[in-house]
Structures are given as C-alpha cells and as structure tokens.
Design an enzyme around this catalytic site. Structure first.
Site, PDB file in Angstrom:
ATOM      1  N   LYS A 238       1.644  -1.388   0.377  1.00  0.00           N
ATOM      2  CA  LYS A 238       0.107   0.379  -0.119  1.00  0.00           C
ATOM      3  C   LYS A 238       1.109   1.162  -0.023  1.00  0.00           C
ATOM      4  O   LYS A 238       2.359   1.277   1.053  1.00  0.00           O
ATOM      5  CB  LYS A 238      -0.768  -0.037   0.805  1.00  0.00           C
ATOM      6  CG  LYS A 238      -2.031   0.891   1.072  1.00  0.00           C
ATOM      7  CD  LYS A 238      -2.800   0.775   1.807  1.00  0.00           C
ATOM      8  CE  LYS A 238      -4.409   1.466   2.231  1.00  0.00           C
ATOM      9  NZ  LYS A 238      -5.222   1.401   2.607  1.00  0.00           N
TER      10      LYS A 238
ATOM     11  N   GLU B  78     -18.851  -4.698  11.504  1.00  0.00           N
ATOM     12  CA  GLU B  78     -19.918  -4.818  11.998  1.00  0.00           C
ATOM     13  C   GLU B  78     -20.951  -5.695  12.601  1.00  0.00           C
ATOM     14  O   GLU B  78     -21.063  -5.372  14.102  1.00  0.00           O
ATOM     15  CB  GLU B  78     -20.764  -3.446  11.156  1.00  0.00           C
ATOM     16  CG  GLU B  78     -19.630  -2.249  10.746  1.00  0.00           C
ATOM     17  CD  GLU B  78     -18.829  -2.695   8.761  1.00  0.00           C
ATOM     18  OE1 GLU B  78     -18.160  -2.493   8.451  1.00  0.00           O
ATOM     19  OE2 GLU B  78     -19.220  -4.315   8.988  1.00  0.00           O
TER      20      GLU B  78
ATOM     21  N   ARG C 286     -25.392  -1.796   8.667  1.00  0.00           N
ATOM     22  CA  ARG C 286     -25.162  -3.096   8.612  1.00  0.00           C
ATOM     23  C   ARG C 286     -25.378  -4.124   9.476  1.00  0.00           C
ATOM     24  O   ARG C 286     -25.187  -4.978   9.586  1.00  0.00           O
ATOM     25  CB  ARG C 286     -23.726  -3.237   8.069  1.00  0.00           C
ATOM     26  CG  ARG C 286     -23.430  -2.586   7.237  1.00  0.00           C
ATOM     27  CD  ARG C 286     -21.502  -2.828   6.464  1.00  0.00           C
ATOM     28  NE  ARG C 286     -21.579  -3.084   5.132  1.00  0.00           N
ATOM     29  CZ  ARG C 286     -20.811  -3.943   4.407  1.00  0.00           C
ATOM     30  NH1 ARG C 286     -19.274  -3.866   4.809  1.00  0.00           N
ATOM     31  NH2 ARG C 286     -20.623  -3.769   2.667  1.00  0.00           N
TER      32      ARG C 286
END
Length: 626
Positions: free
Chosen positions: A284, A370, A398
């Site tokens: 990344k 979640e 969610r």
C-alpha cells in the site's frame, strides 16, 4: 489538474483500455510508472484516496490488459483503490474532479461508466455480486469473464465468506483476486490475516512433524491419528487450503508489482474453468515513500505538497467530534477498567488511536465486521463490562439486525458512539449519514442523543455510558466543533430539552449540530429555539408546552425527514390531538451526492439563510406570524 501528455508520454498512449491492449507488453512497466506519478500529482491537487490506488497500479494495468473490459466484468471491492481504474477507463482528464460537486465519484459508480460494474462504498460485496454476474454470464453463453478484486481487510467480513462458500458450490467461472497488502484502512487484525500473506510457521510445522513422528513411531493407531492431525495442521498453516476447501483453485501468492508475472498469470487463469483464487502481494502506498512508511495516514488525504509530503495544518485550534470522543474514552478509562471500546477497523477515523495505545487491553478492533462488533459488545455487556461501539453512521446500517435482536431486545447496556451523522461530504451517497435517526428511532428500549456542540457530546457520552437500563446512542457529525467550553462530566436529565431562546409565535425544535445555524434564524425571525438533545425519549412535556404557547413549530435535523426526529414530533401532536402548523426541515427523500459539507448544506438549504428561506416560503400567506 489537466493531463499533460508531454509529462506522461507512455500513459498518453493508453487513453482507453482498447488502446492499452494494442501496446506491446514491454512498455507496461514504464506505463505503470507514469500512471503512479500521475495519480500522485492528481490527488495532491484534488484530495482523495491515495495509498490504496498507489498499491494496485500494476494489478489494474494487468487486469485491463488481459481481460476484455467492459465486455468482461471487473468488480472492485470498496473502491478506495479504483482511481487507476478510472484513469485507464476514459476518465483521465476528469480525475482531478474526484469527490467534488458534479465531479467523478470517489468509488466505482454504475451511472458514471460502463466499466464500473458495481456501485460500491462499503466493503465485502464484490464476490457476492460477482457470483451473480458470473451465473448470469454462464446463462448468456457469450464467454464473458468475471473478476473480483478484494482486499485482505475486506475479505475477513462474513459476507465475503458466504459468497465464496456459495461460489464453490455453484462452480461458476469466477476469478477472485486477493489484493494482500496487510492493510485495510487501519492495520488488519484477526487470525485469518496472519495466514494470508505467506506460509506460516513453516519451520515450526516441520519440526513438530518430525519430532512427533519419532515419538509415535511403532504405535500404529496413534500414528495414524497423528497423520490426520498433521493434515489438519497443514490446512491451518497453508494459506491456499482454506480457499480450496471452499471450492476455489488457489494460485499464489505472486508479486503484485511484477507486471510481467501478473499478465502471464492472468492469461493462464483465463483458460481455467470454475472458481479461481489469485493471491497477489502488494504494498500500500507503493512508489511514494511517505505513503509506504505510513499507509494509514496516507489512505485518504487532503490537498498536499507531494514534494515535501506535508499536509496543511488545522489552524483553527478546534477539536473534531472524533477527537472529543477519543479524549472522553481515555478520560473514562483512567478511572474505569470496565470500559471496553470496539471498532470495526476505523481506529483512526473514530479518534481511537490514543486510547488503543494507552489501554490496549480495553480496546478491540474486530476488523471489517460490523455485525460481529455489535454482538461481541452484547456478550461483553452480559459478562459485566461496559462496551462502547464506535462506528460511522453509514456502517451502522450493516448491523441493524444485531442492534435489535442482540442488544435492544435484551436491554443490554451498550453505548453506540455514532460518528459521521448527517452530511459527510466528498465520499458521496454511500457515506452520507442520512438514515440513522430514522432507522434507530423505531427500536424500543433505545435512548438516542444528538449533541449540538462538543461539550454536549461529552456529556451525552457520559450519560449514555452510565445508563444501565438498555442501549444508548450518541450521534455526532463529521468535522470540528464550535469551540464550546468543556464542562466537568455529569449525566444529563434523561429525555429533557433546553430552551436556548424565547421568542414569539414560532418555535424551532433543533436536533443536533445545526443549532448554531438555527440560532441565527431564531434571532432574525424572533422565534423560540429549543435544543431538543434527545430524539428518544422525546421531552413530551416541553414540546406540548411549546405547542400551547406558539402557532407554528419547525423541526430541524441533519437527517432524512421521512421517519426522522421531526416525525416523532408529528406523532406526538397527532397522539395528543394538537392542531398546530408543523414544518419538518431536514434532508429530502433522495440520496445526497458528494461535495464539500458546507456546499451541500447550502444546496439543501440547511445553512442559516436556507433554513430561513424554507420557513418563509412555507409560511407564504401566514408571513404575518413572523
């Protein structure tokens, strides 16, 4: 920022993916280099997601080079990493408008381009949608391919595994590319992530095998049992075995920055039938050392100086609501070892970095999960601890079932710190916190609070934390506070509003952070202004008194009008048979687009002048009431 071909001569030869596929493979390394440079230059001028895109430059080029997109379907999970994809698919000249009003959407968006197969914003949806597309393609019998790119953070979510389990059963021609950079937004956590990047514990595994074989030699039944145990251990330690058990053909891991290997591997995969799983290792922030060194900070960035790698400083001296929450967490933990803070991979955004370092035993990052976060909190509450779940408004959607079944029905004392309530800004429709008050308000046993400034936010967090008769919610906006004086912590009277100003004929009942705008309107129109504080329970006594003393009631909130806090006022008046004019001001029945927060508030008439205009336009012939 406009594209200047002379600065990027190789990239200029690939303004479309069709042009890209006509170029010899030998130029791809240079093209990737220029694409990375252009991405960095563009985001530094426009703001946006950076580190993720830098990490998938070679993978993006290879996928579009090998697959016949958009005939073949390419799906990006979440979409933070899709900027290179947008640049290569005809949107290069507009990339500088990303996240801005009327500009490119920050994530793949179906209405924007035929190359954006799935509109996304939340994680772990690509494999489910991709499987549906692959099944449809098989019925169509035109030879379309389907590829899903998912990160090692997103793949830990239950939905991704549900989809892979189904894909292995269906045996559809589906390619899942795992972009493994050992990062999501915050550091990835959990047992699975530690097994994805490499073959783990190789030396330990073989040492255990050899030692145990010597000990067990000659004891046939036990030796046979060990053989089976050995196979089980191998399944735990070899990263591909898990995916093969789900019915995928595992390939990798391979270097995600080696464009030649990527192209060759993808071409080979094209010839294979059934579910394929390609494991790609990337870095990344690749190619920009500040982002490589600190990919979390460089995940989403404001405009910055790319040469110096510096962000503009906040010169206002104000604390953000996220920082207020984080400071409250640490302050509480300093005297209370029962507090447990939980986040689904949003430590930085939720202001929890300091707390996670100071109180690591009381902090849990459950990864992008979640639903698990909420039910995990329920278990902690049952176990006698005081859980605080920190989550963005848009992600709370969610976990709706878990809030109802696992927390509210059982009246468990769980505090939900809901960040990014209301208008969020540049991340667009998927991230605007428009619906939380509406979908939470109907749940029994739930206390809902909306602070109007940072001091109220602290007091409400304290109030909710010490409320023991069920769950509570503190819903606060993105951005900085008002500079309010921070008082000593104490519990607020449950369900009680505060009259901020006395006026005549008209009363404004405000829920949340628009209070400062409402105050301007109140002084201009000489109205009464009430900071309601609580969406649930409502201050029925105060509201009915206001109705008796005024001819018009205006409700104000930064959330959807339908089913929102103002609807609660309407319901009360109807239940009590009160005949009074009521205007509900908030967000309309539509998805709110991207743009600067203040600009969006102006567009939807939620700034002071817009609120005043809405009131006067609505009053019409009754303007004499002002």
């Amino acid at each position: 920022m406009s594209f200047e071909p002379y600065k990027y001569p190789t990239l200029s030869l690939a303004s479309t993916v069709e042009e890209l596929r006509l170029r010899p493979k030998s130029i791809l390394p240079l093209l990737c280099k220029e694409l990375r440079e252009y991405l960095l230059a563009s985001v530094s001028c426009s703001s946006g997601h950076l580190a993720s895109g830098l990490g998938v430059v070679e993978l993006t080029v290879a996928l579009h080079y090998v697959y016949n997109t958009p005939f073949d379907s390419l799906l990006w999970d979440v979409g933070h990493q899709a900027y290179p994809h947008k640049i290569l698919t005809g949107r290069r000249e507009k990339i500088g408008t990303i996240r801005q009003k009327n500009g490119l959407h920050p994530f793949p968006w179906r209405e924007e381009s035929e190359f954006d197969v799935l509109s996304v914003g939340h994680s772990s949806t690509s494999i489910s949608a991709g499987l549906g597309i692959a099944v449809a393609a098989a019925k169509e019998k035109m030879g379309r391919k389907t590829v899903c790119v998912i990160g090692d953070g997103a793949i830990t979510a239950g939905m991704a595994f549900e989809a892979m389990n189904h894909a292995g059963t269906v045996k559809a021609d589906l390619v899942v590319v795992l972009n493994d950079n050992e990062m999501s937004i915050s550091e990835n956590v959990g047992a699975l992530n530690s097994r994805l990047a490499r073959i783990l514990s190789g030396e330990t595994y073989f040492r255990v095998c050899e030692t145990s074989k010597k000990v067990l030699n000659g004891i046939f039944p036990i030796k046979e049992l060990f053989k089976r145990t050995e196979e089980h251990l191998k399944g735990l330690l070899m990263p591909g075995t898990l995916f093969e058990e789900l019915g995928f053909n595992y390939i990798g891991p391979i270097d995600g920055h080696d464009i030649d290997t990527l192209v060759l591997t993808l071409r080979n995969i094209q010839t294979l039938k059934g579910p394929q799983f390609l494991h790609v290792i990337t870095k990344k922030g690749k190619g920009y050392s500040p982002a490589e060194d600190d990919p979390i900070t460089w995940h989403s960035v404001p405009k910055f100086d790319p040469d110096r790698g510096l962000f503009p400083k906040n010169t206002g001296g104000l604390l953000s609501y996220s920082e207020i929450f984080g400071e409250w967490l640490s302050e509480t933990a300093s005297t209370d070892d029962k507090i447990i803070a939980i986040t689904p991979a949003m430590r930085e955004g939720s202001g929890m970095v300091k707390f996670s370092r100071e109180y690591p035993e009381q902090y849990f990052d459950v990864a992008i999960a979640e639903q698990h976060a909420v039910t995990f909190a329920a278990g902690l509450a049952i176990g006698g601890y005081n859980p605080v779940v920190a989550m963005y408004s848009t992600f709370l959607q969610r976990a709706y079932d878990q809030i109802i079944h696992d927390v509210a029905i059982q009246k468990l004392s769980v505090l939900f710190a809901i960040d990014r309530g209301g208008i969020v800004g540049g991340d667009g429709p998927t991230h605007q916190g428009a619906f939380d008050l509406a979908f939470l308000r109907c749940i029994p046993n739930l206390v809902i609070m909306t602070p109007s400034d940072e001091n109220e936010c602290r007091q409400m967090l304290y109030t909710g934390y010490h409320y023991q008769d069920g769950p509570s919610v503190v819903r606060y906006p993105r951005g900085y506070g008002t500079g309010a004086y921070l008082e000593s912590l104490s519990s607020l009277p449950l369900g009680k509003g505060v009259v901020k100003r006395r006026g005549e004929k008209i009363a404004i009942l405000n829920f949340g952070a628009l209070l400062s705008q409402a105050m301007i309107v109140s002084e201009t129109l000489n109205t009464t202004l009430v900071d309601m504080r609580f969406v649930k329970p409502l201050d029925d006594t105060l509201i009915l008194e206001i109705a008796e003393e005024h001819q018009v009631v205006i409700t104000l909130e930064e959330g959807v009008i339908k089913g929102g806090a103002g609807s609660g006022i309407n319901e009360l008046f109807m239940a009590k048979r009160k005949k009074i004019l009521v205007l509900n001001i908030g967000l309309p029945d539509e998805f709110i687009p991207q743009g600067d927060q203040n600009q969006i508030r102006m567009d939807y008439q939620l700034d002071s002048s817009g609120i005043q205009k809405q009131i006067m336009d609505w009053l019409g012939p009754d303007l004499h009431l002002i």
